[in-house]
Design an enzyme around this catalytic site. Structure first.
Site, mmCIF file in Angstrom:
data_model
loop_
_atom_site.group_PDB
_atom_site.id
_atom_site.type_symbol
_atom_site.label_atom_id
_atom_site.label_comp_id
_atom_site.label_asym_id
_atom_site.label_seq_id
_atom_site.Cartn_x
_atom_site.Cartn_y
_atom_site.Cartn_z
ATOM 1 N N THR A 1 0.830 -1.211 0.000
ATOM 2 C CA THR A 1 0.000 0.000 0.000
ATOM 3 C C THR A 1 0.862 1.259 0.000
ATOM 4 O OG1 THR A 1 -0.081 -0.312 2.376
ATOM 5 C CG2 THR A 1 -2.041 -0.957 1.147
ATOM 6 N N ASP A 2 2.131 1.139 0.444
ATOM 7 C CA ASP A 2 2.905 2.394 0.645
ATOM 8 C C ASP A 2 3.117 3.151 -0.656
ATOM 9 O OD1 ASP A 2 4.855 0.531 -0.217
ATOM 10 O OD2 ASP A 2 6.343 1.132 1.283
ATOM 11 N N GLY B 1 17.764 -10.629 2.875
ATOM 12 C CA GLY B 1 16.864 -11.264 1.908
ATOM 13 C C GLY B 1 15.677 -11.965 2.557
ATOM 14 N N LEU C 1 12.934 -8.539 6.082
ATOM 15 C CA LEU C 1 12.894 -7.792 7.339
ATOM 16 C C LEU C 1 13.627 -6.454 7.213
ATOM 17 C CD1 LEU C 1 13.449 -10.720 9.879
ATOM 18 C CD2 LEU C 1 11.287 -9.662 9.187
ATOM 19 N N SER D 1 18.027 -3.944 4.096
ATOM 20 C CA SER D 1 18.547 -2.890 3.216
ATOM 21 C C SER D 1 18.169 -1.502 3.735
ATOM 22 C CB SER D 1 18.095 -3.095 1.767
ATOM 23 O OG SER D 1 16.704 -3.221 1.705
ATOM 24 N N GLU E 1 17.567 4.027 -2.651
ATOM 25 C CA GLU E 1 17.207 2.657 -3.037
ATOM 26 C C GLU E 1 16.523 2.660 -4.407
ATOM 27 O OE1 GLU E 1 16.347 -0.027 -0.120
ATOM 28 O OE2 GLU E 1 15.299 -1.435 -1.412
ATOM 29 N N ASP F 1 9.782 1.111 4.762
ATOM 30 C CA ASP F 1 10.887 0.483 5.487
ATOM 31 C C ASP F 1 11.851 1.520 6.078
ATOM 32 O OD1 ASP F 1 9.626 -1.701 4.437
ATOM 33 O OD2 ASP F 1 11.170 -2.154 2.958
ATOM 34 N N TYR G 1 8.080 -7.065 -8.146
ATOM 35 C CA TYR G 1 7.726 -5.900 -7.324
ATOM 36 C C TYR G 1 7.480 -4.696 -8.235
ATOM 37 C CZ TYR G 1 7.948 -2.456 -3.571
ATOM 38 O OH TYR G 1 7.642 -1.442 -2.686
HETATM 39 C C1 GLA Z 1 9.065 -3.941 0.432
HETATM 40 C C2 GLA Z 1 9.233 -2.458 0.109
HETATM 41 C C3 GLA Z 1 8.228 -1.607 0.878
HETATM 42 C C4 GLA Z 1 6.803 -2.135 0.708
HETATM 43 C C5 GLA Z 1 6.753 -3.646 0.942
HETATM 44 C C6 GLA Z 1 5.411 -4.210 0.612
HETATM 45 O O1 GLA Z 1 9.381 -4.178 1.766
HETATM 46 O O2 GLA Z 1 10.543 -2.031 0.429
HETATM 47 O O3 GLA Z 1 8.328 -0.251 0.471
HETATM 48 O O4 GLA Z 1 6.307 -1.784 -0.546
HETATM 49 O O5 GLA Z 1 7.727 -4.345 0.168
HETATM 50 O O6 GLA Z 1 4.447 -3.738 1.486
#
Ligand code: GLA
Length: 388
Positions: A35-36, A121, A124, A127, A159, A171, A220
């Site tokens: 959702t971000d 990887g 969590l 990065s 990133e 994150d 992604y």
């Molecule tokens: C990764 C991305 C985040 C977010 C999640 C999915 O962790 O770094 O920005 O989009 O996937 O919610």
């Protein structure tokens, strides 16, 4: 604090003088996945697994980088910037330095030793933690101040532009803004945020499937593009729409025929997930843990069926968690295609949960999973400052 002392002494052996020490946490996301980058809501918590950075200034404008987790050291001259990626761990660090410099933060040179304890990887956010820890340390080392919101934004930009994953802000934001005992409700459009107390006696348990399907970063970026396509088509009918945040489920259904069916399902996930985040915050405030668990289960199903970012191993891990006792809720966390599930588990049940899930997952897949138990932790900080 033995770990800090170890890092300090290894730095002194490496570089011949004492360092300052910083750390930034990894994260789990309780709910609000994918959702971000759609201007939506997320509910992550920082975990007490960190990336540590020991650093000491240099007279020149060189960054000398070493990691305890990777063999290859790297040196970068800040006065001769280049965009070349080396396809190694130091890309994350140099990408942050370059992005800070381009944002007008003139950095001093530094000798750096990085030590990471967040599994890499596993979803969590190791990065984001290395980005935020080194970004924060570089700024302090250069006598620069920057708001945490801006640090999170700049690390995200590093990133996106340097590492090449079009990730959202979640994150980096939680690694900056984590708070002990609390999750963080973040509106990814306005960046307004508030901390949400977690129930007493609950642990955040992450179960690592130990698989990472290779398609992760390509898929992604593809999901992002599918959401953008949905916004473009929906905005033809609803001109006020700038992101999926602006669309209700009723509106989505009204224009269903205009959307390719995959795009429709991607949009349905995002829009329904935003609703689940707000419902979950309310359920936590009401102490209604059954509702929290049901929302987490719905989130997982939606990610599996509509957004298609789960995988067999994640589905199995969630199924096994739901069979174990003392579990409030379980779902995949992070980008997906492997990595971890997040489980809210009553503290008294954590040992039994670990044993049961690990054993059954091993029987079913032949893989022994790592299981990490954490509380909700504070965001990035300097460690000496914490101790004094
Ligand atoms: C990764 C991305 C985040 C977010 C999640 C999915 O962790 O770094 O920005 O989009 O996937 O919610």
């Amino acid at each position: 604090m033995g770990q800090v002392e170890d890092l300090r002494s290894r730095f002194e052996i490496e570089y011949g003088r004492p360092p300052r020490i910083y750390r930034a946490p990894g994260r789990v996301n309780l709910i609000g996945e994918h959702t971000d980058y759609n201007d939506g809501f997320v509910l992550p918590a920082a975990i007490d697994f960190y990336t540590w950075v020991a650093l000491s200034p240099r007279a020149d404008r060189t960054l000398a980088l070493r990691s305890e987790n990777f063999p290859d050291p790297a040196e970068y001259a800040l006065d001769s910037p280049n965009d070349g990626r080396r396809h190694q761990w130091s890309d994350y660090v140099y990408g942050v330095a370059l992005t800070l410099e381009r944002a007008g933060k003139r950095l001093s040179g530094a000798d750096v030793l990085v030590a990471g304890e967040i599994p890499i990887g596993a979803g969590l956010s190791s990065s984001a933690a290395i980005e935020v820890a080194t970004g924060y340390a570089f700024l302090e080392n250069s006598g620069q101040t920057v708001e945490r919101v801006e640090l999170a934004r700049l690390c995200q930009r590093a990133e996106n532009e340097f590492v090449g994953v079009r990730s959202g802000i979640m994150d980096q934001f939680i690694s900056c803004f984590g708070r002990a005992g609390r999750a963080l409700l973040l509106d990814c459009r306005s960046l307004e945020h508030r901390w949400v107390p977690l129930p007493e006696g609950i642990s955040l348990v992450s179960c690592n499937t130990m698989v990472r399907h290779e398609l992760a970063s390509g898929e992604y970026n593809r999901r992002r593009a599918e959401c953008e396509e949905g916004v473009r088509i929906l905005a033809e009918h609803l001109p006020r729409v700038r992101s999926l945040r602006d669309v209700t489920l009723a509106e989505l259904d009204k224009y269903r025929e205009a959307l390719p069916s995959v795009v429709y399902r991607r949009c349905r996930h995002v829009i329904s997930e935003n609703g689940r985040v707000l419902d979950c915050v309310q359920a936590l405030a009401d102490g209604d843990l059954d509702a929290v668990g049901a929302l987490m289960a719905d989130s997982h199903r939606s990610l599996r069926d509509d957004y298609e970012v789960s995988c067999e191993e994640l589905d199995l891990m969630v199924e096994l968690a739901n069979e174990a006792g003392g579990v409030i809720g379980a779902r995949m966390t992070g980008g997906g295609f492997g990595g971890c599930t997040i489980n809210l588990v009553r503290r008294d049940n954590v040992d039994g949960f670990r044993r049961a899930v690990a054993e059954k997952y091993r029987q079913r897949t032949g893989i022994a999973p790592d299981i990490y138990v954490s509380g909700a932790a504070d965001g990035v900080s300097e460690i000496d400052a914490l101790q004094s």
